[in-house]
Scaffold this motif. Structure first.
Motif, PDB file in Angstrom:
ATOM      1  N   PHE A 145       0.866  -1.177   0.000  1.00 27.58           N
ATOM      2  CA  PHE A 145       0.000   0.000   0.000  1.00 27.58           C
ATOM      3  C   PHE A 145       0.904   1.229   0.000  1.00 27.58           C
ATOM      4  O   PHE A 145       1.917   1.264   0.684  1.00 27.58           O
ATOM      5  CB  PHE A 145      -0.944   0.013   1.209  1.00 27.58           C
ATOM      6  N   GLY A 146       0.560   2.203  -0.829  1.00 26.19           N
ATOM      7  CA  GLY A 146       1.405   3.383  -0.950  1.00 26.19           C
ATOM      8  C   GLY A 146       2.845   2.980  -1.242  1.00 26.19           C
ATOM      9  O   GLY A 146       3.112   2.144  -2.098  1.00 26.19           O
ATOM     10  N   ARG A 206      -9.398  -4.642   5.776  1.00 28.86           N
ATOM     11  CA  ARG A 206      -9.285  -3.346   5.107  1.00 28.86           C
ATOM     12  C   ARG A 206     -10.648  -2.886   4.580  1.00 28.86           C
ATOM     13  O   ARG A 206     -11.428  -3.672   4.063  1.00 28.86           O
ATOM     14  CB  ARG A 206      -8.249  -3.395   4.009  1.00 28.86           C
ATOM     15  N   LEU A 255       4.184   5.002   9.560  1.00 31.69           N
ATOM     16  CA  LEU A 255       3.586   5.137   8.233  1.00 31.69           C
ATOM     17  C   LEU A 255       3.592   6.588   7.725  1.00 31.69           C
ATOM     18  O   LEU A 255       3.209   6.832   6.576  1.00 31.69           O
ATOM     19  CB  LEU A 255       2.149   4.614   8.241  1.00 31.69           C
ATOM     20  N   ASP A 315       1.593   8.837   8.860  1.00 26.80           N
ATOM     21  CA  ASP A 315       0.162   9.119   8.802  1.00 26.80           C
ATOM     22  C   ASP A 315      -0.232  10.014   9.978  1.00 26.80           C
ATOM     23  O   ASP A 315       0.522  10.168  10.933  1.00 26.80           O
ATOM     24  CB  ASP A 315      -0.612   7.796   8.865  1.00 26.80           C
ATOM     25  N   TYR A 317      -3.820   6.394   5.611  1.00 24.68           N
ATOM     26  CA  TYR A 317      -3.907   4.946   5.767  1.00 24.68           C
ATOM     27  C   TYR A 317      -4.924   4.515   6.830  1.00 24.68           C
ATOM     28  O   TYR A 317      -5.695   3.600   6.606  1.00 24.68           O
ATOM     29  CB  TYR A 317      -2.534   4.364   6.135  1.00 24.68           C
ATOM     30  N   PHE A 352      -8.663   0.769   7.852  1.00 27.26           N
ATOM     31  CA  PHE A 352      -7.587   0.974   6.879  1.00 27.26           C
ATOM     32  C   PHE A 352      -8.244   1.443   5.597  1.00 27.26           C
ATOM     33  O   PHE A 352      -9.096   0.756   5.030  1.00 27.26           O
ATOM     34  CB  PHE A 352      -6.799  -0.321   6.654  1.00 27.26           C
ATOM     35  N   ALA A 372      -6.521   2.981   2.700  1.00 26.24           N
ATOM     36  CA  ALA A 372      -5.715   3.081   1.477  1.00 26.24           C
ATOM     37  C   ALA A 372      -5.917   1.866   0.587  1.00 26.24           C
ATOM     38  O   ALA A 372      -6.203   0.775   1.073  1.00 26.24           O
ATOM     39  CB  ALA A 372      -4.236   3.221   1.831  1.00 26.24           C
ATOM     40  N   VAL A 383      -4.958  -1.381  -1.387  1.00 23.13           N
ATOM     41  CA  VAL A 383      -4.011  -2.437  -1.020  1.00 23.13           C
ATOM     42  C   VAL A 383      -3.883  -3.403  -2.182  1.00 23.13           C
ATOM     43  O   VAL A 383      -4.868  -3.739  -2.837  1.00 23.13           O
ATOM     44  CB  VAL A 383      -4.519  -3.198   0.230  1.00 23.13           C
TER      45      VAL A 383
END
Length: 142
Positions: free
Chosen positions: A23-24, A59, A96, A98, A105, A116, A118, A120
Motif C-alpha cells: 500500500f502506498g 481493510r 507510516l 500518517d 492509511y 484501513f 488506502a 491495497v
C-alpha cells in the motif's frame, strides 16, 4: 514498558506461504512481521504491527477498539488499555507517516475503532487468479 520489534522471537507467521501486502510506498510481510518503505526496512514494534495486520485483514471495514484489545492483550492481563492502544496506534501512524487529522492509511472512528482506508495490493491475490494457493489474511496463523 519497552516493546521488542516483531522480528524477535515473537515473529508473526501467517502460514506456509509468505504473504506480502503493498500500500502506498509500503510493503508488509505478514509472515515475518516486516515493514518496508521503498525497500528500506522500517522498525515497527510488536503491538503496532499486530494492529496493522488486523487493519489489513479487514481493510475497508471498522476494527473495533475492543477487537484490538483482545488481539493485543490476553483476558487475564491488566493494563491501561486506552493508553496502551493509543500509544500503539500513534507509533503505527508515525511509522507510516500518517496522522489522525489527515489520514492516508488509518481512519479513526471516535470511540468506535479504526479503518484501513488506502488501496491495497497483494501478490497473493494475483496468485489466486493464476490458480496458485493463497494465504488467507483473515486467519490468525498457527
Amino acid at each position: 514498558m519497552h516493546e521488542s520489534p516483531v522480528d524477535s522471537d515473537n515473529s508473526v507467521h501467517s502460514g506456509v506461504h509468505p504473504c506480502t501486502v503493498r500500500f502506498g510506498a509500503f510493503e508488509v510481510s505478514l509472515d515475518t512481521g516486516e515493514l518496508h518503505k521503498h525497500g528500506i526496512r522500517v522498525r515497527l514494534q510488536r503491538r503496532p504491527f499486530h494492529i496493522l495486520r488486523a487493519l489489513l485483514e479487514k481493510r475497508g471495514q471498522v476494527v473495533s477498539r475492543e477487537e484490538l484489545r483482545s488481539r493485543l492483550w490476553s483476558s487475564d492481563t491488566f493494563v491501561d488499555f486506552e493508553s496502551g492502544l493509543n500509544t500503539a496506534i500513534n507509533r503505527l501512524r508515525t511509522a507510516l507517516g500518517d496522522s489522525a487529522e489527515s489520514p492516508i492509511y488509518i481512519e479513526t472512528l471516535a470511540r468506535v475503532g479504526y479503518r484501513f482506508i488506502a488501496p491495497v495490493s497483494s501478490p497473493a491475490l494475483q496468485q489466486a487468479s493464476a490458480g496458485e494457493p493463497v494465504v488467507d489474511l483473515t486467519s490468525g496463523g498457527p
